[in-house]
Each structure stands twice: as C-alpha cells, then as structure tokens.
Design a protein around this motif. Structure first.
Motif, mmCIF file in Angstrom:
data_model
loop_
_atom_site.group_PDB
_atom_site.id
_atom_site.type_symbol
_atom_site.label_atom_id
_atom_site.label_comp_id
_atom_site.label_asym_id
_atom_site.label_seq_id
_atom_site.Cartn_x
_atom_site.Cartn_y
_atom_site.Cartn_z
ATOM 1 N N GLU A 68 3.114 10.396 1.402
ATOM 2 C CA GLU A 68 1.952 10.762 0.577
ATOM 3 C C GLU A 68 1.091 9.537 0.277
ATOM 4 O O GLU A 68 -0.142 9.609 0.306
ATOM 5 N N ARG A 69 1.705 8.419 0.005
ATOM 6 C CA ARG A 69 0.926 7.195 -0.238
ATOM 7 C C ARG A 69 0.198 6.749 1.015
ATOM 8 O O ARG A 69 -0.936 6.265 0.949
ATOM 9 N N ASP B 237 7.363 10.788 -0.638
ATOM 10 C CA ASP B 237 6.429 10.041 -1.472
ATOM 11 C C ASP B 237 5.814 8.866 -0.704
ATOM 12 O O ASP B 237 4.654 8.514 -0.934
ATOM 13 N N HIS C 181 -4.781 1.096 11.350
ATOM 14 C CA HIS C 181 -5.173 2.439 10.917
ATOM 15 C C HIS C 181 -4.962 3.468 12.026
ATOM 16 O O HIS C 181 -4.583 4.619 11.744
ATOM 17 N N LEU D 115 0.817 -1.214 0.000
ATOM 18 C CA LEU D 115 0.000 0.000 0.000
ATOM 19 C C LEU D 115 0.849 1.262 0.000
ATOM 20 O O LEU D 115 0.327 2.342 -0.283
ATOM 21 N N PHE D 116 2.146 1.151 0.294
ATOM 22 C CA PHE D 116 2.973 2.367 0.301
ATOM 23 C C PHE D 116 4.364 2.166 -0.295
ATOM 24 O O PHE D 116 5.165 3.091 -0.316
ATOM 25 N N THR E 70 -2.693 6.777 11.583
ATOM 26 C CA THR E 70 -3.170 8.129 11.879
ATOM 27 C C THR E 70 -2.216 8.852 12.812
ATOM 28 O O THR E 70 -1.880 10.032 12.601
ATOM 29 N N LEU F 18 -9.591 0.480 2.580
ATOM 30 C CA LEU F 18 -8.499 -0.051 1.765
ATOM 31 C C LEU F 18 -7.734 -1.124 2.534
ATOM 32 O O LEU F 18 -7.362 -2.162 1.970
ATOM 33 N N ARG G 143 -1.106 8.614 3.184
ATOM 34 C CA ARG G 143 -2.264 9.482 3.398
ATOM 35 C C ARG G 143 -3.505 8.962 2.669
ATOM 36 O O ARG G 143 -4.625 9.329 3.012
ATOM 37 N N HIS G 144 -3.316 8.101 1.705
ATOM 38 C CA HIS G 144 -4.444 7.574 0.932
ATOM 39 C C HIS G 144 -4.919 6.205 1.442
ATOM 40 O O HIS G 144 -5.821 5.614 0.861
ATOM 41 N N VAL G 145 -4.298 5.714 2.509
ATOM 42 C CA VAL G 145 -4.669 4.405 3.052
ATOM 43 C C VAL G 145 -5.816 4.585 4.037
ATOM 44 O O VAL G 145 -5.643 5.155 5.116
ATOM 45 N N THR G 146 -6.979 4.112 3.669
ATOM 46 C CA THR G 146 -8.183 4.232 4.490
ATOM 47 C C THR G 146 -8.488 2.908 5.195
ATOM 48 O O THR G 146 -7.951 1.854 4.811
#
Length: 333
Positions: free
Chosen positions: A243-244, A240, A305, A106-107, A309, A252, A246-249
């Motif tokens: 940044e990746r 980078d 998660h 994921l990252f 956070t 996901l 930050r998109h892990v919900t």
C-alpha cells in the motif's frame, strides 16, 4: 488446501502471538535509535580511533571496520568504504549506497529498515591514510576522502543465503522482513549477491535481514558478482508495504533521491550544507562553483519507478499475493 499447506498455516497462526512480542521487543541488531545514529554518522565531528580491513581474505577489499568517536563520545563501530577519485567507479558508487538507504524510507518504518543507518562523510585525507595506505583524494580541490559511513550491525551472521523458503513459509515475521528486503533489492536492481553482502539476524524467530553493500545497483554495468537478488524471489509481500508503494510517484522519488547530499568547498575542505536545487538532473556527481552535490540521475529515478510499476502490476494480477500485517508489524525503536 493441501494437508501440508494447512499444517503450515495452522503453525503460523499459533506462533503469531509470540512472534509479535519478539518483533516489538527486539532490536538486538541496531541497538540505538535510528534517528540518533543518523545524526552521529552525518554531522558529528569524526575521529577514527582504530580500523582494519573488513574482509582481509577478500581480494582488493578497501572497506574498513572502524572504531569511530563522534563528537568525543565513546567509539562506535562503523563501516567506512572510501570512494575512488571522482566517486563513480564500478562497485564503488557512494551515492548508490546512500540512495538505497533513503529509498527504503518510502515504504518502511525505521524498525524494519533492511539497510542499516548509512550516510556519506568527508574524512580528512590524513586521518584516512593512517589506516588505508595509498588512499587518494576523492576530489582534487579538497584534502579529503569521501566515504560511505554505515552502522556496524550487532547480533547478525553471514550465511550462504538469507532467504530460506522453508523458514519463509513457517515464520511470518521473518517472511515479512524477507519480502521487504526483496522489494528494495528489486527496485534498485541489486547485482552483487556475494557472500557477506546480506546478513541474517540471530533471532530464532522473526529474524531481521539486511543488505549492506549497494555499489553494484541502479544503473551499474552488468556484473558476474551474483544477480539472484535483482529479481523478485518471493511471491508474498506485506499488504501495508504494498500500500505504501502505491503512493510512491516519480516526483516523490525525485524529491527523495534527486539530491542526496551537498557540500561547499571552504579552505580545501568540503563542508556539508543543506541540500539545494538539483544542479544537473543528468549527472550523479555535480559541481557548480564551490558546491558539490550528489544524487540519482533522472534516468536512474525513472528506472526505479518503472520497476515499481511492474511490481504493482504483478500484485494486481495475483502473481504476488499480499499478507495482512495484523499485529506482526514491529514497532519503531
């Protein structure tokens, strides 16, 4: 800027072009494309041609260093770690090993994986027993042993600690890899920093770093096996990578980790099938009828998660700084 820090910054800038070439040109550590290795480990017929205990001096070690032929191809060296009956005992939770491998996707890109290609395999009991006397069926319904199958790394060495603050300050590519490693170990709450669980590439500059054992992680009981990698050890991370993250919900994470592997019982053998709907969010090892499924539980995923956070909050407060990737990012093999 203090004189020493200014000098280190100038040295890093001067070294960067050479480091970029090194990072892009290697991979001495994983010598085949990751996608090919994943296919071999997960799906091709398996025959163990030779095996021995990986660390014979380590009391109670059950991990095999094995030469394995996949689909009749020349043998490939892999690590095979058998599960105990039920596949859920302290320091031997196969789904945790596989979850760590999948989480990094994921990252990180394949060229920067900090966990080498890993999967879960059902191995015939008779095949495993040749090299591991006393091994038992993982599940009573099948004459098989569940094993973590992991690519055996090349061109690496065992050191007391793969993290060197001095090298972290002077070698930008190595620092990038260490930061990425630390992100993973923090997110999974890695609690087994015994010698041999972390490996360092032999490259003089831009060396990769790897984590190869994740049996004591996620929701494992507290341990006395060394928890130095449970927390963030570094205060700089690649921009980078952040940044990746930050998109892990939570969704996901659930999609990636909720169902990791699935099999169907056929004539006393569990045969791999496509992952289906989660059979029970509150159990890691699930069975329904002839289906067997493994994944992280809902609470284990939410814990990942929460840590993610907290990490991003530290970045946003400036406690952890971000380093632009620039051209120092290795290309995928």
């Amino acid at each position: 800027m203090q004189p020493m820090r200014r000098l280190m910054a100038l040295l890093a800038a001067a070294l960067l072009p050479a480091l970029v070439a090194t990072a892009a040109a290697q991979d001495a550590n994983i010598t085949q494309p990751v996608a090919d290795l994943e296919q071999l480990l997960a799906a091709e017929p398996l025959v163990i041609t030779q095996a021995e205990i990986s660390r014979p001096k380590a009391k109670g070690d059950i991990t095999l260093r094995a030469e394995v032929s996949f689909g009749g191809a020349p043998p490939l060296r892999v690590k095979l770690r058998r599960a105990e009956p039920g596949a859920d005992s302290f320091n031997n939770v196969p789904r945790y090993d596989f979850a760590a491998y999948e989480l990094q996707k994921l990252f990180l890109d394949a060229a920067e994986y900090v966990v080498p290609p890993t999967t879960l395999r059902m191995v015939p009991l008779a095949e495993f027993a040749k090299y591991s006397p006393g091994v038992a069926r993982t599940f009573s319904a099948a004459d098989q042993v569940l094993a973590v199958a992991q690519y055996w790394l090349s061109d690496v060495k065992v050191v007391a600690d793969v993290y060197s603050p001095e090298r972290f300050a002077a070698d930008p590519v190595y620092a990038r890899h260490i930061g990425q490693l630390n992100v993973l170990t923090y997110l999974i709450r890695h609690r087994d920093s015994n010698l041999g669980n972390f490996l360092l590439g032999k490259a003089e500059v831009g060396a990769r770093v790897f984590s190869i054992d994740h049996g004591v992680a996620f929701a494992s009981d507290e341990s006395d096996r060394g928890e130095v990698w449970k927390d963030m050890r570094v205060n700089r991370l690649p921009a980078d990578t952040v940044e990746r993250l930050r998109h892990v919900t939570p969704q996901l994470l659930a999609d990636r980790l909720g169902v990791l592997a699935q099999w169907r019982l056929e004539s006393r053998s569990y045969v791999p099938v496509a992952n289906g709907k989660n059979l029970s969010e509150n159990r890691g090892v699930r069975r329904a009828g002839s289906d067997l499924q493994m994944g992280l539980t809902k609470s284990e995923i939410l814990a990942v998660h929460r840590l993610l956070t907290k990490l991003l909050e530290r970045v946003d407060r400036g406690e952890i700084t971000m380093v632009p990737a620039a051209a120092a990012t290795p290309k995928s093999p």
